[in-house]
Design a protein around this motif. Sequence first.
Motif, mmCIF file in Angstrom:
data_model
loop_
_atom_site.group_PDB
_atom_site.id
_atom_site.type_symbol
_atom_site.label_atom_id
_atom_site.label_comp_id
_atom_site.label_asym_id
_atom_site.label_seq_id
_atom_site.Cartn_x
_atom_site.Cartn_y
_atom_site.Cartn_z
ATOM 1 N N LEU A 21 4.887 3.836 3.844
ATOM 2 C CA LEU A 21 4.246 4.889 4.408
ATOM 3 C C LEU A 21 2.556 4.182 4.517
ATOM 4 O O LEU A 21 1.971 4.467 5.535
ATOM 5 C CB LEU A 21 4.163 6.117 3.639
ATOM 6 N N LEU A 22 2.378 3.687 3.420
ATOM 7 C CA LEU A 22 0.959 3.108 3.226
ATOM 8 C C LEU A 22 0.544 2.048 4.383
ATOM 9 O O LEU A 22 -0.409 1.965 4.933
ATOM 10 C CB LEU A 22 0.642 2.573 1.930
ATOM 11 N N PHE A 46 -2.461 -8.305 7.471
ATOM 12 C CA PHE A 46 -1.530 -9.178 6.953
ATOM 13 C C PHE A 46 -1.896 -9.193 5.102
ATOM 14 O O PHE A 46 -0.607 -8.888 4.536
ATOM 15 C CB PHE A 46 -1.802 -10.599 7.118
ATOM 16 N N PHE A 47 -3.138 -8.780 4.973
ATOM 17 C CA PHE A 47 -3.414 -8.755 3.537
ATOM 18 C C PHE A 47 -2.961 -7.440 3.126
ATOM 19 O O PHE A 47 -2.469 -7.450 2.007
ATOM 20 C CB PHE A 47 -4.867 -8.924 3.373
ATOM 21 N N TRP A 48 -2.963 -6.336 3.655
ATOM 22 C CA TRP A 48 -2.845 -5.238 3.246
ATOM 23 C C TRP A 48 -1.150 -5.188 3.171
ATOM 24 O O TRP A 48 -0.814 -4.242 2.042
ATOM 25 C CB TRP A 48 -3.176 -3.939 4.220
ATOM 26 N N CYS A 49 -0.334 -5.398 4.252
ATOM 27 C CA CYS A 49 1.045 -5.288 4.172
ATOM 28 C C CYS A 49 1.594 -6.387 3.013
ATOM 29 O O CYS A 49 2.447 -5.759 2.008
ATOM 30 C CB CYS A 49 1.738 -5.853 5.353
ATOM 31 N N ALA A 52 0.617 -4.423 -0.397
ATOM 32 C CA ALA A 52 1.450 -3.205 -0.548
ATOM 33 C C ALA A 52 2.840 -3.703 -1.085
ATOM 34 O O ALA A 52 3.460 -3.004 -1.681
ATOM 35 C CB ALA A 52 1.305 -2.281 0.673
ATOM 36 N N LEU A 53 3.152 -4.895 -0.400
ATOM 37 C CA LEU A 53 4.832 -5.231 -0.722
ATOM 38 C C LEU A 53 4.654 -5.853 -1.901
ATOM 39 O O LEU A 53 5.730 -5.796 -2.788
ATOM 40 C CB LEU A 53 5.448 -6.384 0.198
ATOM 41 N N SER A 54 3.570 -6.624 -2.419
ATOM 42 C CA SER A 54 3.713 -7.381 -3.974
ATOM 43 C C SER A 54 3.446 -6.078 -4.787
ATOM 44 O O SER A 54 4.306 -6.190 -5.955
ATOM 45 C CB SER A 54 2.288 -7.837 -4.024
ATOM 46 N N LEU A 88 -5.366 -8.763 -2.835
ATOM 47 C CA LEU A 88 -4.967 -8.713 -1.241
ATOM 48 C C LEU A 88 -5.300 -7.438 -0.715
ATOM 49 O O LEU A 88 -5.764 -7.291 0.459
ATOM 50 C CB LEU A 88 -3.538 -8.986 -1.173
ATOM 51 N N ILE A 89 -5.274 -6.325 -1.297
ATOM 52 C CA ILE A 89 -5.651 -5.082 -0.986
ATOM 53 C C ILE A 89 -7.212 -4.785 -0.790
ATOM 54 O O ILE A 89 -7.849 -4.386 0.138
ATOM 55 C CB ILE A 89 -5.167 -3.759 -1.594
#
Length: 262
Positions: A21-22, A46-49, A52-54, A88-89
């Motif tokens: 969702l984020l 890219f950095f956000w995704c 969030a996955l990390s 990354l975030i």
Amino acid sequence: MHGHIHQSNNEQMMLILPFLLLIGLYIFAGVSSNRRYHSWPLHRYFFWCFGALSAAGAVVGPIANQAHMDFTAHMTGHLLLGMLAPLLIAISAPVTLILRTISVKWSRRLTRVLKSCFFRVASDPVVASLLNVGGLWLLYTTELYMAMHESQVLHVLVHLHVFLAGYLFTVSMIYIDPTPHQRSFLYRAVVFIFALGGHGILSKYLYAHPPAGVPSGQAEIGSMIMYYGGDAIDIALITIFCFQWYKATRPRESSTYHPQVN
């Protein structure tokens, strides 16, 4: 060893949903804000995704399940949740994107909150370092580490603290988003050195003095993951910090330099 907390498939689906969702909200906000402003940079998506996955990888899936029984998996999750994801975030500039997306009225309200006394104290590098590195010392040198594997609520709270303290520390060192309470580069550099030292000493301490219930073999590998993995992420943070310092001082240098023209 520990762990009486295991995630069923349904629980894993419920845990992964907030992260998806984020990611969706961030992409939506970026695309929708492009109508009023210049295009939101692709690398920020890219950095956000990836960030969030990390974070998701630390709380759901094989690493998260293994972390209850294996200290090496736990420490891998710690690096993902407390160091890599916050970096990354932070680079994805979420506050800037929020300010671009919401109305002027709400932007002013958010700016007032960011300028508040609470955020002035919380974003100070010393306070952020104590919450981040000090929190880790508390986790691994007390009964808290064992207790978090016995209580679902405590488990969630510890993970939430690890991420938030890691993010607060990161944004107190490098300024990507608007930062009302800025500190000098020298001040941040000095605090940064002490924080790195505190993290490094803790990883060496854990090598020789494992948390209660952790076999020495796992503690040795886990502490090496913490030490060398932490260093790798810290190098990225240091590189960004030094680049920002160089950019901030370069105009002053060039303005004082007047080459002679013959």
